[in-house]
Write an enzyme that holds these catalytic residues in place. Structure first.
Site, PDB file in Angstrom:
ATOM      1  CG  ASN A  91      68.729  70.222  50.891  1.00 21.50           C
ATOM      2  OD1 ASN A  91      68.827  69.609  49.837  1.00 21.50           O
ATOM      3  ND2 ASN A  91      69.664  71.052  51.323  1.00 21.50           N
ATOM      4  CB  SER A 145      73.414  69.673  44.376  1.00 23.20           C
ATOM      5  OG  SER A 145      74.714  69.968  44.830  1.00 23.20           O
ATOM      6  CE  LYS A 205      71.511  68.681  47.326  1.00 23.61           C
ATOM      7  NZ  LYS A 205      71.252  69.409  48.478  1.00 23.61           N
ATOM      8  CG  HIS A 228      74.563  65.609  46.438  1.00 24.42           C
ATOM      9  ND1 HIS A 228      74.756  66.702  47.266  1.00 24.42           N
ATOM     10  CD2 HIS A 228      75.278  65.873  45.321  1.00 24.42           C
ATOM     11  CE1 HIS A 228      75.542  67.574  46.678  1.00 24.42           C
ATOM     12  NE2 HIS A 228      75.886  67.104  45.486  1.00 24.42           N
ATOM     13  CG  ASN A 229      73.080  67.526  50.927  1.00 21.75           C
ATOM     14  OD1 ASN A 229      73.314  67.628  49.729  1.00 21.75           O
ATOM     15  ND2 ASN A 229      72.371  68.411  51.588  1.00 21.75           N
ATOM     16  CD  GLU A 259      77.478  69.078  50.475  1.00 24.59           C
ATOM     17  OE1 GLU A 259      76.903  69.104  49.369  1.00 24.59           O
ATOM     18  OE2 GLU A 259      77.103  69.783  51.440  1.00 24.59           O
ATOM     19  CG  HIS A 311      68.489  37.193  71.224  1.00 22.44           C
ATOM     20  ND1 HIS A 311      67.248  37.756  71.100  1.00 22.44           N
ATOM     21  CD2 HIS A 311      69.074  37.793  72.292  1.00 22.44           C
ATOM     22  CE1 HIS A 311      67.081  38.684  72.035  1.00 22.44           C
ATOM     23  NE2 HIS A 311      68.180  38.722  72.776  1.00 22.44           N
TER      24      HIS A 311
HETATM   25  C1  6PG Z   1      74.235  71.615  47.642  1.00 17.12           C
HETATM   26  C2  6PG Z   1      74.461  71.595  49.099  1.00 17.12           C
HETATM   27  C3  6PG Z   1      73.372  72.205  49.882  1.00 17.12           C
HETATM   28  C4  6PG Z   1      73.474  71.659  51.242  1.00 17.12           C
HETATM   29  C5  6PG Z   1      74.149  72.472  52.220  1.00 17.12           C
HETATM   30  C6  6PG Z   1      74.550  71.561  53.330  1.00 17.12           C
HETATM   31  O1  6PG Z   1      74.202  70.518  47.146  1.00 17.12           O
HETATM   32  O2  6PG Z   1      74.129  72.675  47.040  1.00 17.12           O
HETATM   33  O3  6PG Z   1      74.531  70.228  49.458  1.00 17.12           O
HETATM   34  O4  6PG Z   1      72.141  71.877  49.360  1.00 17.12           O
HETATM   35  O5  6PG Z   1      72.267  71.334  51.744  1.00 17.12           O
HETATM   36  O6  6PG Z   1      75.243  73.121  51.728  1.00 17.12           O
HETATM   37  O7  6PG Z   1      74.341  72.244  54.411  1.00 17.12           O
HETATM   38  P1  6PG Z   1      74.876  71.878  55.847  1.00 17.12           P
HETATM   39  O8  6PG Z   1      76.339  71.628  55.730  1.00 17.12           O
HETATM   40  O9  6PG Z   1      74.558  73.133  56.585  1.00 17.12           O
HETATM   41  O10 6PG Z   1      74.081  70.727  56.332  1.00 17.12           O
END
Ligand code: 6PG
Length: 380
Positions: free
Chosen positions: A14, A40, A95, A98-99, A102, A359
């Site tokens: 990452n 991922s 990516k 993506h996180n 997530e 402004h």
């Molecule tokens: C994945 C996950 C992984 C991710 C951590 C997040 O896609 O497999 O997103 O890559 O980086 O699980 O970690 P933290 O919650 O510790 O930030």
């Protein structure tokens, strides 16, 4: 020292996309190519096939394509969950987002669990999530949550009750929020999720002490207003759509700014399997992005959100009644309502900016005209 001209390095970690671009630049001076390869899927993905997001020079991709596409997970049509993302650090950027998605998806499930646990047992919540996981709300994260909620330690203890409520993070969620700030993209759900993790990391003693002072402890918090699982289900459906909308908007805006030409439909496709945010909604995104630039350009989606709006308000109200913080749900509702409100109070902000700092502001009756300035202290 182990590399030589013509080598290709695949960075599957990452990494921050700006670091990737700096490394690509430095290595290319020695004739070495770097592919910033978002991956991922966690431990299972590593063994059975992850989702892979390679970015870098397009002419290099064919050299690594076969190996990456062979190890990748398969989408529902049997195609590899790997596609060339774009130039530079775009693979690592997607990516990272993506996180960010997530983080917000996890936060939403955590908020649902928090609220439900005021009135339902863990096994009842697990049953409910299992039910949700059979339809359009199904996702890998919901699936693992069912297992987590059922996990016991000994005969009667739930393992979840023994886990300290301090959420860790390795930074990619925060990077996404910073990227959104840099690009001027609204990413309040990722922000809420990251800040909720930071807040949870306040020393537990401090939080417990404050809870006792303010409300006398959890046993004194009045639990009013019955939580209706069907209403909550609708609110969850709503907030997930807003999360995906915001996340993909960040990608679209980055793509425009950095000229990456990201294909959001194909990107959704490689996120339908192997990765952590795979879900029925992600499968839906594949066709949504084939038809529209943004999810909210689709009239059906706007109508659906409008139909679910009242249920989100009602869930937020239940949160207030039960003293359960719902930062992700609240910001989902706020952003949707802001997006669909004709008159926001930003006119006052503009007047304040003009008043203290000259402004300037635009006038409604002169939209194409020059910026205006008023001497706010002068008597009329
Ligand atoms: C994945 C996950 C992984 C991710 C951590 C997040 O896609 O497999 O997103 O890559 O980086 O699980 O970690 P933290 O919650 O510790 O930030």
């Amino acid at each position: 020292p182990f590399l030589q001209k013509g080598d290709i390095v695949l960075d599957g970690g990452n990494a921050h996309f700006e670091d990737t671009e700096r490394r690509q630049e430095e290595l290319s001076r020695s004739g070495i190519q770097l592919i910033g390869c978002g991956i991922s899927g966690g431990e299972k993905g590593a063994r059975y096939g992850p989702s892979i997001m390679p970015g870098g020079k397009s002419e290099i991709y064919p050299e690594v394509r076969e190996v990456l596409e062979t190890i990748a997970a398969r989408d529902p049509r049997g195609n590899p969950c790997c596609t060339y993302i774009g130039p530079g650090g775009s693979g690592h950027f997607v990516k990272m987002v993506h996180n960010g998605i997530e983080y917000a998806e996890m936060q939403l499930i955590a908020e649902v669990y928090h609220l439900l646990s005021r009135q339902f047992s863990y096994s009842e919540i697990a049953d409910l999530f299992e039910q949700w996981n059979k339809g359009d709300l199904s996702s890998f994260l919901l699936e693992i949550t069912v297992r987590i909620l059922r996990k016991k330690e000994g005969r009667d203890e739930f393992l979840l009750d023994q886990i300290l409520d301090e959420a860790g993070n390795k930074g990619t969620g925060g990077w996404s929020v910073k990227a959104a700030l840099d690009l001027g993209s609204v990413n309040s759900m990722m922000g809420a999720a990251v800040f909720a993790r930071y807040r949870s990391s306040d020393p537990i003693r401090k939080r417990l002490g404050a809870e006792r002072t303010i409300s006398g402890g959890p046993e004194h918090i009045a639990s009013t207003g019955e939580i209706d699982p069907n209403v909550l289900e609708n609110a969850y459906r709503f907030a997930r759509i807003i999360n995906h909308y915001q996340g993909f908007e960040l990608l679209r805006q980055a793509s425009n700014t950095y000229r990456w030409h990201l294909d959001l439909s194909d990107l959704s496709r490689i996120w339908t399997n192997g990765c952590i945010i795979r879900s029925a909604l992600m499968q839906q995104c594949v066709s949504w992005f084939a038809d529209a630039e943004t999810i909210l350009d689709l009239p059906d989606v706007r109508e659906e959100l409008h139909g679910l709006e009242a249920d989100v308000s009602s869930v937020i109200l239940r949160g207030h009644e039960n003293r359960v913080p719902l930062p992700a749900f609240s910001t989902a509702w706020n952003d949707w309502v802001s997006m669909t409100t004709g008159q926001l109070p930003a006119n006052l902000i503009q007047a304040q900016r003009d008043s203290f700092g000259a402004h300037t502001y635009l006038r409604r009756d002169d939209l194409e005209g020059k910026p205006h300035h008023t001497n706010w202290e002068a008597d009329d």
